[in-house]
Design an enzyme around this catalytic site. Structure first.
Site, mmCIF file in Angstrom:
data_model
loop_
_atom_site.group_PDB
_atom_site.id
_atom_site.type_symbol
_atom_site.label_atom_id
_atom_site.label_comp_id
_atom_site.label_asym_id
_atom_site.label_seq_id
_atom_site.Cartn_x
_atom_site.Cartn_y
_atom_site.Cartn_z
ATOM 1 N N THR A 1 0.824 -1.220 0.000
ATOM 2 C CA THR A 1 0.000 0.000 0.000
ATOM 3 C C THR A 1 0.857 1.268 0.000
ATOM 4 O OG1 THR A 1 -1.609 -1.223 1.307
ATOM 5 C CG2 THR A 1 -1.867 1.171 1.241
ATOM 6 N N GLY B 1 -1.059 6.984 -2.084
ATOM 7 C CA GLY B 1 -1.931 7.218 -3.231
ATOM 8 C C GLY B 1 -2.387 5.946 -3.929
ATOM 9 N N SER C 1 -6.554 0.466 -2.552
ATOM 10 C CA SER C 1 -7.327 -0.549 -3.265
ATOM 11 C C SER C 1 -6.777 -0.770 -4.678
ATOM 12 C CB SER C 1 -8.791 -0.115 -3.354
ATOM 13 O OG SER C 1 -9.335 -0.050 -2.059
ATOM 14 N N PHE D 1 0.813 2.502 5.904
ATOM 15 C CA PHE D 1 0.106 1.474 6.692
ATOM 16 C C PHE D 1 0.890 0.171 6.819
ATOM 17 C CE2 PHE D 1 -3.755 3.737 4.963
ATOM 18 C CZ PHE D 1 -4.327 4.093 6.177
ATOM 19 N N GLY E 1 -2.801 -14.938 2.616
ATOM 20 C CA GLY E 1 -2.918 -13.949 3.684
ATOM 21 C C GLY E 1 -4.370 -13.691 4.035
ATOM 22 N N GLN F 1 -23.033 -6.672 22.677
ATOM 23 C CA GLN F 1 -24.398 -6.249 23.017
ATOM 24 C C GLN F 1 -24.984 -7.151 24.112
ATOM 25 O OE1 GLN F 1 -25.760 -3.562 21.800
ATOM 26 N NE2 GLN F 1 -27.846 -3.754 22.599
ATOM 27 N N GLU G 1 -5.671 -6.146 3.571
ATOM 28 C CA GLU G 1 -5.407 -7.254 2.635
ATOM 29 C C GLU G 1 -6.500 -7.275 1.559
ATOM 30 O OE1 GLU G 1 -3.725 -10.813 4.190
ATOM 31 O OE2 GLU G 1 -2.435 -9.678 5.540
ATOM 32 N N ASN H 1 -13.273 -5.281 1.771
ATOM 33 C CA ASN H 1 -14.314 -6.238 1.405
ATOM 34 C C ASN H 1 -15.046 -5.817 0.126
ATOM 35 O OD1 ASN H 1 -13.421 -7.790 3.423
ATOM 36 N ND2 ASN H 1 -15.289 -7.734 4.674
ATOM 37 N N ARG I 1 -15.467 -10.032 -10.990
ATOM 38 C CA ARG I 1 -14.635 -10.096 -12.196
ATOM 39 C C ARG I 1 -14.586 -11.541 -12.704
ATOM 40 N NH1 ARG I 1 -9.205 -8.469 -10.408
ATOM 41 N NH2 ARG I 1 -9.897 -6.315 -10.240
HETATM 42 C C1 LIG Z 1 -3.958 -1.345 10.609
HETATM 43 C C2 LIG Z 1 -3.625 -1.507 9.151
HETATM 44 C C3 LIG Z 1 -2.562 -2.313 8.779
HETATM 45 C C4 LIG Z 1 -2.218 -2.448 7.425
HETATM 46 N N1 LIG Z 1 -1.126 -3.206 7.098
HETATM 47 C C5 LIG Z 1 -0.701 -3.216 5.807
HETATM 48 C C6 LIG Z 1 0.524 -3.879 5.465
HETATM 49 O O1 LIG Z 1 1.177 -4.483 6.322
HETATM 50 N N2 LIG Z 1 0.960 -3.808 4.188
HETATM 51 C C7 LIG Z 1 0.258 -3.162 3.229
HETATM 52 O O2 LIG Z 1 0.713 -3.135 2.102
HETATM 53 N N3 LIG Z 1 -0.908 -2.530 3.507
HETATM 54 C C8 LIG Z 1 -1.398 -2.536 4.779
HETATM 55 N N4 LIG Z 1 -2.574 -1.872 5.086
HETATM 56 C C9 LIG Z 1 -3.254 -1.118 4.057
HETATM 57 C C10 LIG Z 1 -4.581 -1.685 3.605
HETATM 58 O O3 LIG Z 1 -4.379 -2.848 2.849
HETATM 59 C C11 LIG Z 1 -5.327 -0.605 2.831
HETATM 60 O O4 LIG Z 1 -5.734 0.367 3.779
HETATM 61 C C12 LIG Z 1 -6.487 -1.120 2.041
HETATM 62 O O5 LIG Z 1 -6.063 -1.916 0.978
HETATM 63 C C13 LIG Z 1 -7.391 -0.002 1.514
HETATM 64 O O6 LIG Z 1 -6.681 0.974 0.866
HETATM 65 P P1 LIG Z 1 -6.921 2.517 1.225
HETATM 66 O O7 LIG Z 1 -6.786 2.650 2.669
HETATM 67 O O8 LIG Z 1 -6.039 3.326 0.379
HETATM 68 O O9 LIG Z 1 -8.442 2.789 0.854
HETATM 69 P P2 LIG Z 1 -9.041 3.238 -0.569
HETATM 70 O O10 LIG Z 1 -8.445 2.397 -1.623
HETATM 71 O O11 LIG Z 1 -8.901 4.704 -0.686
HETATM 72 O O12 LIG Z 1 -10.557 2.851 -0.390
HETATM 73 C C14 LIG Z 1 -11.529 3.709 0.264
HETATM 74 C C15 LIG Z 1 -12.879 3.045 0.154
HETATM 75 O O13 LIG Z 1 -13.273 2.954 -1.223
HETATM 76 C C16 LIG Z 1 -13.600 1.622 -1.552
HETATM 77 N N5 LIG Z 1 -13.229 1.325 -2.919
HETATM 78 C C17 LIG Z 1 -12.044 1.584 -3.527
HETATM 79 N N6 LIG Z 1 -12.083 1.144 -4.804
HETATM 80 C C18 LIG Z 1 -13.297 0.600 -5.002
HETATM 81 C C19 LIG Z 1 -13.933 -0.032 -6.111
HETATM 82 N N7 LIG Z 1 -13.309 -0.216 -7.269
HETATM 83 N N8 LIG Z 1 -15.206 -0.442 -5.963
HETATM 84 C C20 LIG Z 1 -15.840 -0.300 -4.776
HETATM 85 N N9 LIG Z 1 -15.292 0.278 -3.710
HETATM 86 C C21 LIG Z 1 -14.025 0.713 -3.815
HETATM 87 C C22 LIG Z 1 -12.803 0.806 -0.571
HETATM 88 O O14 LIG Z 1 -13.342 -0.486 -0.412
HETATM 89 C C23 LIG Z 1 -12.902 1.629 0.679
HETATM 90 O O15 LIG Z 1 -14.106 1.371 1.330
HETATM 91 C C24 LIG Z 1 -2.970 -1.772 6.431
HETATM 92 C C25 LIG Z 1 -4.061 -1.002 6.815
HETATM 93 C C26 LIG Z 1 -4.391 -0.843 8.151
HETATM 94 C C27 LIG Z 1 -5.551 0.017 8.524
#
Ligand SMILES: Cc1cc2nc3c(=O)[nH]c(=O)nc-3n(C[C@H](O)[C@H](O)[C@H](O)COP(=O)(O)OP(=O)(O)OC[C@H]3O[C@@H](n4cnc5c(N)ncnc54)[C@H](O)[C@@H]3O)c2cc1C
Lengths: 379, 249
Positions: free
Chosen positions: A125, A128, A131, A155, A240, A335, A362, A365, A374
């Site tokens: 991650t 920028g 997802s 993260f 994972g 609850q 990871e 959802n 897909r």
């Molecule tokens: C405590 C913690 C530990 C983590 N550890 C790691 C780690 O060890 N290594 C690592 O690489 N990452 C890690 N992550 C990162 C994590 O995998 C990302 O936060 C996650 O993949 C979501 O990315 P984002 O936060 O940029 O959200 P965004 O991608 O900005 O998403 C925001 C919202 O939009 C939704 N969304 C985005 N695209 C779509 C779509 N095409 N259709 C429908 N909905 C969509 C998402 O589901 C979400 O609800 C960690 C995160 C946390 C909070």
């Protein structure tokens, strides 16, 4: 079709559950409250074989299957979900080196990783690119025998306390095919860390940004071929996601059991809570949700073990379902405890905070649904 | 030397025990079972003796239903060399267990039997002592340290007043107390290796032991619920309650 655990799996479960009850559960509240990353406990976990559950035996791994791992992570998470989840990330990163690394790379890193003498982080991650991970922008430019890395990962679990950073970085074109997987060791000049994130849960492990500022890494640290990195990262995540799903089941099961005990003891209106049918139905639904989650995770794990072409979709289904169900079960259990569920003297609110993030990381959802759809629509 | 260690399958120490509605015993259906914690300590001690080179072979014995094999597997995964399963669905009282241990000891000729000081299900604290008596061997109960000599052992015992050290001749029966050691976990690779270790099956009849219970259980009931306390206003009231109600002074 056989839905029973094998005698071996029953024994793995027994060991994991004992370890969780004795080494994790008694400390989980303090680790959460004080933000302690329990490295000594991790090393003890590795002595039992949890440092490389599905890593090959020649480098100190336990050489077990994904199904075995799912059984084990459920138990560990029932003790401390956050610590179990870090162990699962370490396992995922170690497996990527085991599966895609060269003989020399395996020899160099895995014996210490499987003993958890060194700890691993998985770095995909970016600020920028969450997802849409394939849009990542951390660059690795070839300079002789080295790559020079520049960019930021966000993260990253374990960041600043772990020793090996398994990083997905751009070595070529835009998109998934321009990404490579490179291992960066802790003391490499140019590797830096952001402040520790302040989080809702997962407090027994640090989370921070990882920065690369002209960070020179030997070409010998690249796992697999140039351009193969994204596929390596996604394959790591298949397993994972099952581990994270199993961690949700474990945490939720602990909450369910606490709730069952509670309704049998707690009295209101002249009888125990367990005598109210509305609450009985709640427990019945919680148990059903746990059972369904477990079946899905075990089935997806079996498919992954077999190398089935549908495994990725089933892993996504299991992760989506089990992490949603797991959160809901924790919430219902809270609850059922009434006001006590909201207190830190009880473990419910901690489990709830810990499993919440499993619906986000990871792959969120929503992204699980993207993967499933897909496949269903053939795109 | 050979070391023999009996291991009992009991309700896991984390399980909240429930009495069956008909008062015939405690609920064991769908209840997690594991190795008696004191037996884990005994296995650990025997395995450490083997690792130090003072014991050659560690034999684990379990008596009871088919599922005892799981308990034996745990013992083997912790490092015991082989298992003996005395298969029976009978209720086993300490005397019957001691008689069977005697029969097995006569066949195997161990120099030491390490028995848990008690099992956490019925808390009898009898099997070790009975086994030693039946065999006519020395015994040292509640051990917190075992040091082996030439045909002897020096055992530190936990007694009410503190610690007592006894010298015993081998062969002997020693019962393990909580502080003897901290048992290891059966590691995943060792669980796999344990599969190749043999478990010999036998039954009480083949050992010539009649397991018929000598004790009749009339009724099993929950311990009485703890009553809430009362607050007293004055020292006089306290003393008067102690004299008249509690009748302790
Ligand atoms: C405590 C913690 C530990 C983590 N550890 C790691 C780690 O060890 N290594 C690592 O690489 N990452 C890690 N992550 C990162 C994590 O995998 C990302 O936060 C996650 O993949 C979501 O990315 P984002 O936060 O940029 O959200 P965004 O991608 O900005 O998403 C925001 C919202 O939009 C939704 N969304 C985005 N695209 C779509 C779509 N095409 N259709 C429908 N909905 C969509 C998402 O589901 C979400 O609800 C960690 C995160 C946390 C909070």
């Amino acid at each position: 079709m056989d839905f029973e655990l094998s005698p071996d799996q029953a024994a793995f479960r027994e060991t994991a559950s004992q370890f969780a009850a004795e080494e994790l559960a008694p400390h989980a509240a303090a680790w959460d409250e004080q933000g302690i990353f329990p490295v000594d406990t991790l090393r003890r976990a590795a002595e039992v074989g949890f440092g490389g559950i599905y890593v090959s035996e020649d480098v100190g791994g336990s050489g077990l299957s994904r199904l075995d791992a799912a059984v084990i992570f459920e138990e560990l998470a029932a003790g401390c979900t956050s610590t179990a989840a870090y162990i699962s990330i370490h396992n995922m990163a170690a497996w990527m080196i085991d599966r895609f690394g060269s003989g020399a790379q395996r020899e160099r890193w895995l014996p210490a990783l499987t003993r958890m003498q060194t700890l691993a982080s998985y770095c995909l991650t970016e600020p920028g690119a969450g997802s849409d991970a394939a849009a990542l922008r951390t660059r690795a430019v070839r300079d002789g025998d080295h790559y020079v890395l520049n960019g930021t990962k966000a993260f990253i679990s374990g960041a600043s306390r772990t020793d090996l950073y398994v990083c997905m970085v751009r070595t070529g074109e835009e998109g998934a095919n321009g990404i490579s997987c490179i291992v960066v060791e802790k003391d490499t000049p140019g590797l830096g860390f952001g402040q520790l994130e302040r989080k809702m849960g997962w407090n027994s492990q640090p989370t921070a940004m990882v920065t690369f500022d002209d960070c020179r890494v030997p070409v010998a640290n690249r796992i697999g071929e140039e351009g193969q990195g994204f596929r390596i990262a996604m394959q790591g995540l298949d397993g994972g996601r099952l581990n994270i799903a199993a961690c949700s089941i474990g945490g939720a099961r602990a909450c369910f059991e606490a709730a069952r005990e509670h309704v049998l003891e707690r009295r209101a209106f002249g009888r125990t809570l367990a005598e109210f049918q509305a609450l009985q139905f709640k427990l019945a639904d919680m148990a059903t949700a746990l059972e369904a989650s477990r079946l899905m995770v075990h089935r997806a794990a079996a498919l992954l073990d077999r190398g089935d072409t549908e495994a990725t979709m089933h892993c996504a289904m299991a992760k989506r379902f089990a992490t949603d169900a797991g959160f809901d079960v924790c919430n219902e259990a809270l609850q059922l405890h009434g006001g006590y569920g909201y207190l830190r003297d009880y473990p419910l609110e901690r489990f709830l905070r810990d499993v919440r993030v499993h619906q986000i990381l990871e792959g969120t959802n929503e992204i699980m649904r993207v993967i499933i759809a897909r496949r269903l629509l053939g795109r | 030397m050979k070391v023999l260690v009996p291991v009992k399958r009991v309700i896991d120490y984390n399980v909240k025990i429930r009495v069956k509605p008909d008062g015939s015993g405690v609920e064991t259906q769908n209840v997690k079972m594991s190795m008696n914690p004191f037996d884990e300590i005994s296995i650990e001690e025997a395995v450490r003796m083997k690792e130090k080179g003072v014991a050659e072979e560690v034999i684990a014995v379990s008596m009871g239903p088919q599922q005892c094999q799981e308990t034996l597997r745990t013992a083997l995964a912790m490092g015991a060399d082989r298992g003996i399963h005395v298969k029976t669905d009978d209720v086993l009282e300490p005397l019957a267990v001691a008689k069977m241990l005697k029969a097995i000891a006569e066949k195997e000729q161990p120099q030491m039997i390490i028995v848990g000081k008690q099992a956490i299900d019925d808390d009898c604290n009898q099997t070790g002592q009975m086994t030693a008596a039946l065999l006519g061997w020395s015994q040292a109960t509640f051990a917190s340290v075992i040091e082996l000599g030439e045909g002897t052992a020096k055992v530190t015992r936990e007694i009410d007043g503190g610690l007592e050290t006894v010298d015993i001749k081998l062969p002997a029966v020693v019962t393990s107390d909580l502080r003897l050691n901290e048992p290891r976990y059966a590691s995943l690779p060792n669980i796999m290796k344990a599969k190749k270790k043999p478990i010999e099956e036998m039954d009480p009849a083949s050992l010539g032991v009649d397991t018929t219970p000598r004790v009749k259980t009339l009724k099993v009931s929950e311990p009485p619920k703890r009553q809430g306390g009362v607050k007293v206003e004055s020292v006089q009231e306290l003393v008067s309650k102690l004299v008249n109600e509690a009748k302790v002074i």
